[in-house]
Design a protein around this motif. Structure first.
Motif, PDB file in Angstrom:
ATOM      1  N   ASP A 107       0.834  -1.205   0.000  1.00 54.39           N
ATOM      2  CA  ASP A 107       0.000   0.000   0.000  1.00 54.39           C
ATOM      3  C   ASP A 107       0.867   1.253   0.000  1.00 54.39           C
ATOM      4  N   LEU A 108       2.005   1.193   0.692  1.00 52.37           N
ATOM      5  CA  LEU A 108       2.878   2.354   0.765  1.00 52.37           C
ATOM      6  C   LEU A 108       3.463   2.673  -0.612  1.00 52.37           C
ATOM      7  N   HIS A 109       3.839   1.662  -1.349  1.00 47.09           N
ATOM      8  CA  HIS A 109       4.387   1.881  -2.695  1.00 47.09           C
ATOM      9  C   HIS A 109       3.323   2.459  -3.615  1.00 47.09           C
ATOM     10  N   ARG A 110       2.123   1.927  -3.558  1.00 49.82           N
ATOM     11  CA  ARG A 110       1.041   2.448  -4.398  1.00 49.82           C
ATOM     12  C   ARG A 110       0.734   3.903  -4.049  1.00 49.82           C
ATOM     13  N   TYR A 111       0.711   4.195  -2.762  1.00 49.49           N
ATOM     14  CA  TYR A 111       0.464   5.577  -2.354  1.00 49.49           C
ATOM     15  C   TYR A 111       1.582   6.489  -2.850  1.00 49.49           C
ATOM     16  N   ALA A 112       2.827   6.031  -2.693  1.00 44.36           N
ATOM     17  CA  ALA A 112       3.976   6.856  -3.071  1.00 44.36           C
ATOM     18  C   ALA A 112       3.975   7.165  -4.559  1.00 44.36           C
ATOM     19  N   THR A 113       3.711   6.167  -5.400  1.00 41.03           N
ATOM     20  CA  THR A 113       3.739   6.407  -6.839  1.00 41.03           C
ATOM     21  C   THR A 113       2.584   7.302  -7.282  1.00 41.03           C
ATOM     22  N   ASN A 114       1.425   7.139  -6.665  1.00 39.44           N
ATOM     23  CA  ASN A 114       0.297   8.022  -7.002  1.00 39.44           C
ATOM     24  C   ASN A 114       0.576   9.448  -6.565  1.00 39.44           C
ATOM     25  N   ALA A 115       1.086   9.585  -5.339  1.00 33.92           N
ATOM     26  CA  ALA A 115       1.430  10.920  -4.848  1.00 33.92           C
ATOM     27  C   ALA A 115       2.573  11.511  -5.661  1.00 33.92           C
ATOM     28  N   GLY A 116       3.538  10.663  -6.030  1.00 30.46           N
ATOM     29  CA  GLY A 116       4.663  11.136  -6.832  1.00 30.46           C
ATOM     30  C   GLY A 116       4.238  11.635  -8.198  1.00 30.46           C
ATOM     31  N   GLY A 117       3.235  10.993  -8.789  1.00 30.02           N
ATOM     32  CA  GLY A 117       2.716  11.464 -10.060  1.00 30.02           C
ATOM     33  C   GLY A 117       2.132  12.862  -9.940  1.00 30.02           C
ATOM     34  N   ALA A 118       1.422  13.119  -8.842  1.00 29.39           N
ATOM     35  CA  ALA A 118       0.857  14.456  -8.620  1.00 29.39           C
ATOM     36  C   ALA A 118       1.960  15.486  -8.412  1.00 29.39           C
ATOM     37  N   VAL A 119       2.987  15.106  -7.652  1.00 32.26           N
ATOM     38  CA  VAL A 119       4.118  16.017  -7.436  1.00 32.26           C
ATOM     39  C   VAL A 119       4.829  16.303  -8.752  1.00 32.26           C
ATOM     40  N   PHE A 120       5.029  15.269  -9.553  1.00 32.09           N
ATOM     41  CA  PHE A 120       5.711  15.439 -10.836  1.00 32.09           C
ATOM     42  C   PHE A 120       4.955  16.399 -11.737  1.00 32.09           C
ATOM     43  N   ARG A 121       3.652  16.217 -11.850  1.00 31.04           N
ATOM     44  CA  ARG A 121       2.858  17.079 -12.731  1.00 31.04           C
ATOM     45  C   ARG A 121       2.806  18.516 -12.238  1.00 31.04           C
ATOM     46  N   THR A 122       3.033  18.711 -10.937  1.00 28.94           N
ATOM     47  CA  THR A 122       3.006  20.063 -10.380  1.00 28.94           C
ATOM     48  C   THR A 122       4.365  20.751 -10.478  1.00 28.94           C
ATOM     49  N   PHE A 123       5.439  20.040 -10.186  1.00 23.28           N
ATOM     50  CA  PHE A 123       6.757  20.665 -10.061  1.00 23.28           C
ATOM     51  C   PHE A 123       7.754  20.292 -11.157  1.00 23.28           C
ATOM     52  N   CYS A 124       7.526  19.211 -11.889  1.00 25.16           N
ATOM     53  CA  CYS A 124       8.540  18.703 -12.808  1.00 25.16           C
ATOM     54  C   CYS A 124       8.132  18.755 -14.276  1.00 25.16           C
ATOM     55  N   ALA A 125       6.820  18.730 -14.527  1.00 30.03           N
ATOM     56  CA  ALA A 125       6.334  18.640 -15.903  1.00 30.03           C
ATOM     57  C   ALA A 125       6.682  19.867 -16.735  1.00 30.03           C
ATOM     58  N   GLN A 126       6.913  21.005 -16.078  1.00 27.51           N
ATOM     59  CA  GLN A 126       7.255  22.216 -16.832  1.00 27.51           C
ATOM     60  C   GLN A 126       8.512  22.019 -17.658  1.00 27.51           C
ATOM     61  N   CYS A 127       9.447  21.221 -17.176  1.00 26.51           N
ATOM     62  CA  CYS A 127      10.696  20.975 -17.907  1.00 26.51           C
ATOM     63  C   CYS A 127      10.687  19.612 -18.610  1.00 26.51           C
ATOM     64  N   HIS A 128      10.265  18.586 -17.892  1.00 26.50           N
ATOM     65  CA  HIS A 128      10.361  17.226 -18.422  1.00 26.50           C
ATOM     66  C   HIS A 128       9.121  16.803 -19.202  1.00 26.50           C
ATOM     67  N   GLY A 129       8.109  17.654 -19.267  1.00 28.29           N
ATOM     68  CA  GLY A 129       6.894  17.316 -19.986  1.00 28.29           C
ATOM     69  C   GLY A 129       5.923  16.542 -19.126  1.00 28.29           C
ATOM     70  N   SER A 130       4.628  16.675 -19.418  1.00 27.95           N
ATOM     71  CA  SER A 130       3.617  15.999 -18.608  1.00 27.95           C
ATOM     72  C   SER A 130       3.755  14.489 -18.673  1.00 27.95           C
ATOM     73  N   GLY A 131       4.291  13.980 -19.789  1.00 31.06           N
ATOM     74  CA  GLY A 131       4.500  12.543 -19.922  1.00 31.06           C
ATOM     75  C   GLY A 131       5.905  12.101 -19.607  1.00 31.06           C
ATOM     76  N   ALA A 132       6.753  13.029 -19.136  1.00 25.81           N
ATOM     77  CA  ALA A 132       8.142  12.763 -18.730  1.00 25.81           C
ATOM     78  C   ALA A 132       9.050  12.428 -19.901  1.00 25.81           C
ATOM     79  N   ALA A 133       8.628  12.744 -21.139  1.00 25.22           N
ATOM     80  CA  ALA A 133       9.459  12.430 -22.309  1.00 25.22           C
ATOM     81  C   ALA A 133      10.520  13.486 -22.567  1.00 25.22           C
ATOM     82  N   GLY A 134      10.556  14.545 -21.774  1.00 23.30           N
ATOM     83  CA  GLY A 134      11.587  15.557 -21.885  1.00 23.30           C
ATOM     84  C   GLY A 134      11.442  16.439 -23.113  1.00 23.30           C
ATOM     85  N   ASN A 135      12.483  17.217 -23.350  1.00 24.05           N
ATOM     86  CA  ASN A 135      12.532  18.123 -24.493  1.00 24.05           C
ATOM     87  C   ASN A 135      13.998  18.460 -24.730  1.00 24.05           C
ATOM     88  N   VAL A 136      14.280  19.302 -25.697  1.00 26.25           N
ATOM     89  CA  VAL A 136      15.668  19.688 -25.945  1.00 26.25           C
ATOM     90  C   VAL A 136      16.232  20.369 -24.694  1.00 26.25           C
TER      91      VAL A 136
END
Length: 297
Positions: A107-136
């Protein structure tokens, strides 16, 4: 045109006195229900502007007697969610990341990955893209090509400490590629030769005749970071030049720009001020699970 006002038979209201080509305009009053509704809306609007934020000012709107705001409501809801997740976040902040990364059914792993997805889309997607495929200039996090390592520990260091950021810690990722052209470390023919050699490692050079000369320039100036065979060095964040994965582009002009002016990609440290320890660990597990994460040594 006539201006005579009169009441027509069968009507209890008069005309306006206007008539065009025999067509008369009636001065018919609005229905009572409409008027009463209109007056009620006026009263309601006055009461609302007194009770709730309404009238704009120079710096902010009037607060209203009830002190309500949608921003405050959202803050309360966020606080309520944080309070409900406090226990599991505390558990995540203390968990062994390496063990947790392999415990995908918990349950902890499932919670962490779900929460991590929300964190990524909030703080990381601006550079790495919403799908994490990056950019130049921003790495693709879906493949298995890592500048600084793809294990859970390596990703944690990247997220928490950042890349090429000033810090008081003993170990920071502050490597820097020399600007061989701008700083006149190499002459233009040497840069052209080494660019052709680098391109030959994973594809077709622009000028095959320069490859042999470029290999000598590479061995003298580049192998210390990128290794003699061009496979790179993760300790220094030096990319592998033998694959076909390029951060800033793999055509002749892009590689020439890299050698001439160098690159100095940075990533902010997300640990501490921006993200809590639990949030850092959550996004680390999320990124590690995207497909390119590597096992810990």
């Amino acid at each position: 045109m006539s201006d005579k006002k009169e009441i027509k038979p069968g009507h209890d209201y008069e005309t306006t006195g206007h008539s065009w080509d025999g067509i008369e305009e009636y001065n018919k009053p609005l229905p009572k229900w409409w008027l009463y509704t209109f007056y009620a809306c006026i009263v309601w609007g006055i009461g609302y502007s007194i009770a709730y934020p309404a009238w704009p000012g120079i710096h902010s709107a009037t607060a209203g007697l009830l002190g309500f705001s949608t921003r405050g409501q959202v803050a309360e809801e966020i606080a309520a969610v944080d309070a409900s997740n406090a226990t599991i976040n505390e558990e995540l902040a203390k968990a062994d990341l390496v063990a947790l990364a392999s415990d995908t059914g918990s349950d902890l792993h499932r919670y962490a990955t779900n929460a991590g997805g929300a964190v990524f889309r909030t703080f990381c997607a601006q550079c790495h893209g919403s799908g994490a495929a990056g950019n130049v200039g921003y790495p693709n996090l879906l493949d298995d090509d890592w500048l600084w390592g793809g294990s859970v520990e390596d990703i944690y260091t990247t997220v928490h400490t950042g890349i090429r950021q000033p810090t008081d810690e003993d170990y920071v990722r502050t490597s820097q590629m020399p600007a061989f052209g701008k700083d006149e470390l190499l002459e233009k023919p040497q840069i052209e030769a080494v660019v052709n050699y680098v391109l030959s490692l994973s594809g077709e050079p622009q000028d095959a005749a320069m490859v042999e000369e470029g290999s000598v320039v590479f061995a003298d100036n580049c192998a210390a970071c990128h290794a003699e065979d061009g496979t790179g060095d993760r300790v220094q964040g030096a990319p592998n030049l033998t694959d076909s994965i390029w951060l800033y582009g793999g055509d002749y002009d892009a590689v020439y720009e890299t050698v001439f002016n160098a690159r100095y990609g940075q990533m902010p440290p997300m640990g501490g001020a921006d993200l809590s320890e639990a949030e850092v660990r959550a996004v680390v597990l999320y990124v590690h699970g995207l497909g390119g994460g590597e096992a810990s040594e």
